[in-house]
Structures are given as structure tokens and as C-alpha cells.
Motif scaffolding. Sequence first.
Motif, short mmCIF file in Angstrom:
data_model
loop_
_atom_site.label_atom_id
_atom_site.label_comp_id
_atom_site.label_asym_id
_atom_site.label_seq_id
_atom_site.Cartn_x
_atom_site.Cartn_y
_atom_site.Cartn_z
N VAL A 164 77.04 -36.38 105.66
CA VAL A 164 78.18 -36.57 106.54
C VAL A 164 79.37 -37.06 105.71
CG1 VAL A 164 79.08 -37.86 108.50
CG2 VAL A 164 76.71 -37.08 108.51
N GLN A 165 80.50 -36.41 105.91
CA GLN A 165 81.71 -36.82 105.20
C GLN A 165 82.61 -37.58 106.18
OE1 GLN A 165 80.74 -33.30 105.02
NE2 GLN A 165 79.41 -34.17 103.45
N LEU A 166 83.15 -38.67 105.70
CA LEU A 166 84.00 -39.52 106.53
C LEU A 166 85.37 -39.65 105.88
CD1 LEU A 166 81.36 -42.31 107.23
CD2 LEU A 166 81.97 -40.43 108.74
N TYR A 220 78.69 -44.32 108.92
CA TYR A 220 77.93 -43.52 109.88
C TYR A 220 76.44 -43.76 109.67
CZ TYR A 220 75.65 -39.44 111.92
OH TYR A 220 74.82 -38.62 112.64
N SER A 221 75.71 -43.86 110.78
CA SER A 221 74.25 -44.01 110.72
C SER A 221 73.59 -43.03 111.67
CB SER A 221 73.88 -45.44 111.11
OG SER A 221 72.47 -45.56 111.29
N ARG A 250 75.18 -54.84 110.78
CA ARG A 250 74.68 -55.00 109.42
C ARG A 250 74.85 -53.70 108.66
NH1 ARG A 250 71.19 -59.24 108.77
NH2 ARG A 250 71.47 -58.77 106.55
N ASP A 251 75.31 -53.77 107.42
CA ASP A 251 75.70 -52.55 106.70
C ASP A 251 74.52 -51.77 106.13
OD1 ASP A 251 76.74 -53.94 103.46
OD2 ASP A 251 74.98 -54.30 104.72
N ASP A 291 76.19 -43.34 105.06
CA ASP A 291 77.38 -42.54 104.77
C ASP A 291 78.62 -43.42 104.96
OD1 ASP A 291 75.47 -40.24 106.38
OD2 ASP A 291 76.17 -39.84 104.33
N TRP A 292 79.50 -43.39 103.95
CA TRP A 292 80.67 -44.25 103.94
C TRP A 292 81.91 -43.47 103.56
CZ3 TRP A 292 80.45 -49.42 105.26
CH2 TRP A 292 79.15 -49.95 105.42
#
Length: 123
Positions: A1-3, A96-97, A106-107, A112-113
Motif C-alpha cells: 500500500v502506498q500512502l 495503514y494496517s 500503537r504504531d 505501511d507508512w
Amino acid sequence: VQLVESGGGSVQAGGSLRLSCSASGYTFSKYSMGWFRQPPGKEREGVATIDHDGNTHYADSVKGRFTISKDNAERDILLQMDNLKPEDTDMYFCAYSDGVPSSPLRDYAYLDWGQGTQVTVSS
């Protein structure tokens, strides 16, 4: 996933900014997306998250000032930030999760960041 994030900038205390994040690529029907920041010398912290059902979570420090929302059709999320304070100054990252984490703020559950967008609030 691209953000891809956008919308950062500089404002005076009490002002407003709106951040946006667009997700592309394969995404699951059940997911969580959100915004995180990492103050200097501190761990990365969740600011606000939203899942596929529209359930939201906020850090105590931003409750009542920030609002997260989403556009299901486009997998976009928005973060409306009002009454900004100097302590909100930071780089903000979209994440994104797949699925919904047991601890959404919580990270570690987010793989995906985005690259981040800078928010600067002057006093």
C-alpha cells in the motif's frame, strides 16, 4: 500500500490545518488508517485513527481539537486540526494496517507508512 500525505504547513497557535492521506494499491476490506507523530526524544505516538467501520480513536492531547474522517470510495483520510498548539509541532505520518489492531494508537501494528508532512505551530 502506498500512502501520500499532504496539507502540512505553518500556522500560529489557535489556527487550523487539514492533513490528507491517499492510499493506493491493494487494500483489505477491513483496515485501520491513522496519523502518528514523533516528538523529539520521544516514542512515536498515535494521534488519531479510523477503521473501515468509521470507529475513531484519539490521543488524549488532541481530543476535542482534532477530527479524523475518511472517504471509503477513495481510501482517503483527513485530519482536521483546530486550535493548534505549539506542542503539536511535529512531522505527521500517515499509516495503514490490514485489519483492526487491538491497540489502534500503537504504531507496531501498522506496516505501511507515508513520507510524512511537517506541521509547525508558532506561539
